[in-house]
Design a protein around this motif. Structure first.
Motif, short mmCIF file in Angstrom:
data_model
loop_
_atom_site.label_atom_id
_atom_site.label_comp_id
_atom_site.label_asym_id
_atom_site.label_seq_id
_atom_site.Cartn_x
_atom_site.Cartn_y
_atom_site.Cartn_z
N GLU A 198 -93.47 43.97 -21.76
CA GLU A 198 -94.07 42.83 -21.10
C GLU A 198 -95.28 43.28 -20.29
O GLU A 198 -95.36 44.42 -19.86
CB GLU A 198 -93.07 42.14 -20.16
CG GLU A 198 -92.72 42.97 -18.94
CD GLU A 198 -91.80 42.26 -17.96
OE1 GLU A 198 -92.10 42.31 -16.75
OE2 GLU A 198 -90.80 41.67 -18.40
N ILE B 72 -95.02 36.79 -16.35
CA ILE B 72 -94.66 37.70 -17.44
C ILE B 72 -95.24 37.18 -18.76
O ILE B 72 -95.11 36.00 -19.08
CB ILE B 72 -93.12 37.80 -17.57
CG1 ILE B 72 -92.53 38.40 -16.28
CG2 ILE B 72 -92.71 38.59 -18.80
CD1 ILE B 72 -91.02 38.30 -16.20
N TYR B 73 -95.82 38.10 -19.52
CA TYR B 73 -96.29 37.82 -20.89
C TYR B 73 -95.65 38.87 -21.78
O TYR B 73 -95.78 40.07 -21.53
CB TYR B 73 -97.82 37.92 -20.95
CG TYR B 73 -98.37 37.76 -22.35
CD1 TYR B 73 -98.50 36.49 -22.92
CD2 TYR B 73 -98.73 38.87 -23.11
CE1 TYR B 73 -99.00 36.33 -24.21
CE2 TYR B 73 -99.23 38.71 -24.40
CZ TYR B 73 -99.35 37.45 -24.95
OH TYR B 73 -99.83 37.30 -26.22
N ILE B 74 -94.93 38.44 -22.80
CA ILE B 74 -94.25 39.38 -23.70
C ILE B 74 -95.26 39.95 -24.68
O ILE B 74 -95.88 39.22 -25.45
CB ILE B 74 -93.09 38.70 -24.46
CG1 ILE B 74 -92.13 38.00 -23.49
CG2 ILE B 74 -92.35 39.72 -25.33
CD1 ILE B 74 -91.51 38.90 -22.45
N TYR C 225 -84.12 37.24 -20.58
CA TYR C 225 -84.30 37.16 -19.13
C TYR C 225 -83.31 36.16 -18.57
O TYR C 225 -82.96 35.17 -19.23
CB TYR C 225 -85.71 36.67 -18.77
CG TYR C 225 -86.78 37.65 -19.12
CD1 TYR C 225 -87.25 38.56 -18.17
CD2 TYR C 225 -87.34 37.69 -20.40
CE1 TYR C 225 -88.24 39.47 -18.50
CE2 TYR C 225 -88.32 38.60 -20.73
CZ TYR C 225 -88.77 39.48 -19.78
OH TYR C 225 -89.74 40.39 -20.11
N ARG D 263 -97.54 47.30 -17.25
CA ARG D 263 -96.83 47.17 -18.53
C ARG D 263 -95.43 47.71 -18.30
O ARG D 263 -95.26 48.82 -17.78
CB ARG D 263 -97.53 47.97 -19.63
CG ARG D 263 -96.77 47.90 -20.95
CD ARG D 263 -97.38 48.82 -22.00
NE ARG D 263 -96.50 48.90 -23.15
CZ ARG D 263 -96.79 48.42 -24.35
NH1 ARG D 263 -97.96 47.84 -24.57
NH2 ARG D 263 -95.93 48.53 -25.35
#
Length: 137
Positions: free
Chosen positions: A115, A70-72, A79, A50
């Protein structure tokens, strides 16, 4: 194993060693390692972390020795990948960073951005390598 690296310490360790060691985070960011496992592909491992980016903070241009998915989790983050226009992502959005592509992230908001980063990388190499050849626009 969960590892929490305060931003001040992380900034001091920017050039840390191999991916098997705790990787640093730039000032204004906090990295919490969630899991690390060898893969069925020889010489590769996955690292999941994280990454919290404080309001106004920038994670400067850097590269990884493998892919980053990447996962927000929360907030809104901007970015930019080398050679591409910046993109703004919000909670629930995703981004793929190919092997070795320089990229940066920035939080232009007054709220925390976070993220979930999943790295599929070469084992034994530094997880984060500053991209000194690229300047922040």
């Amino acid at each position: 194993m969960i590892r929490h690296i305060p931003a001040v310490l992380a900034a001091a360790l920017m050039l840390a060693g191999p991916a098997s060691a705790a990787a640093p985070a730039p000032q204004g960011t906090t990295r919490t390692d969630l899991q690390r496992h060898d893969l069925s592909i020889p010489g590769r491992e996955t690292v999941q972390a994280r990454i919290d980016i404080a309001p106004g903070a920038v994670a400067p241009w850097h590269r990884h020795p493998g892919e980053e998915v990447i996962y927000i989790l929360e907030g809104t983050l901007e970015y930019q990948l080398e050679g591409e226009a910046p993109v703004t992502l919000k909670a629930g959005d995703v981004l793929f960073v190919p092997t070795g592509v320089a990229h940066m992230a920035r939080n232009r908001t007054a709220n925390n951005g976070a993220e979930l980063a999943t790295y599929i990388v070469e084992k034994g190499k530094p997880l984060l390598v500053p991209a000194k050849d690229i300047q922040i626009p």
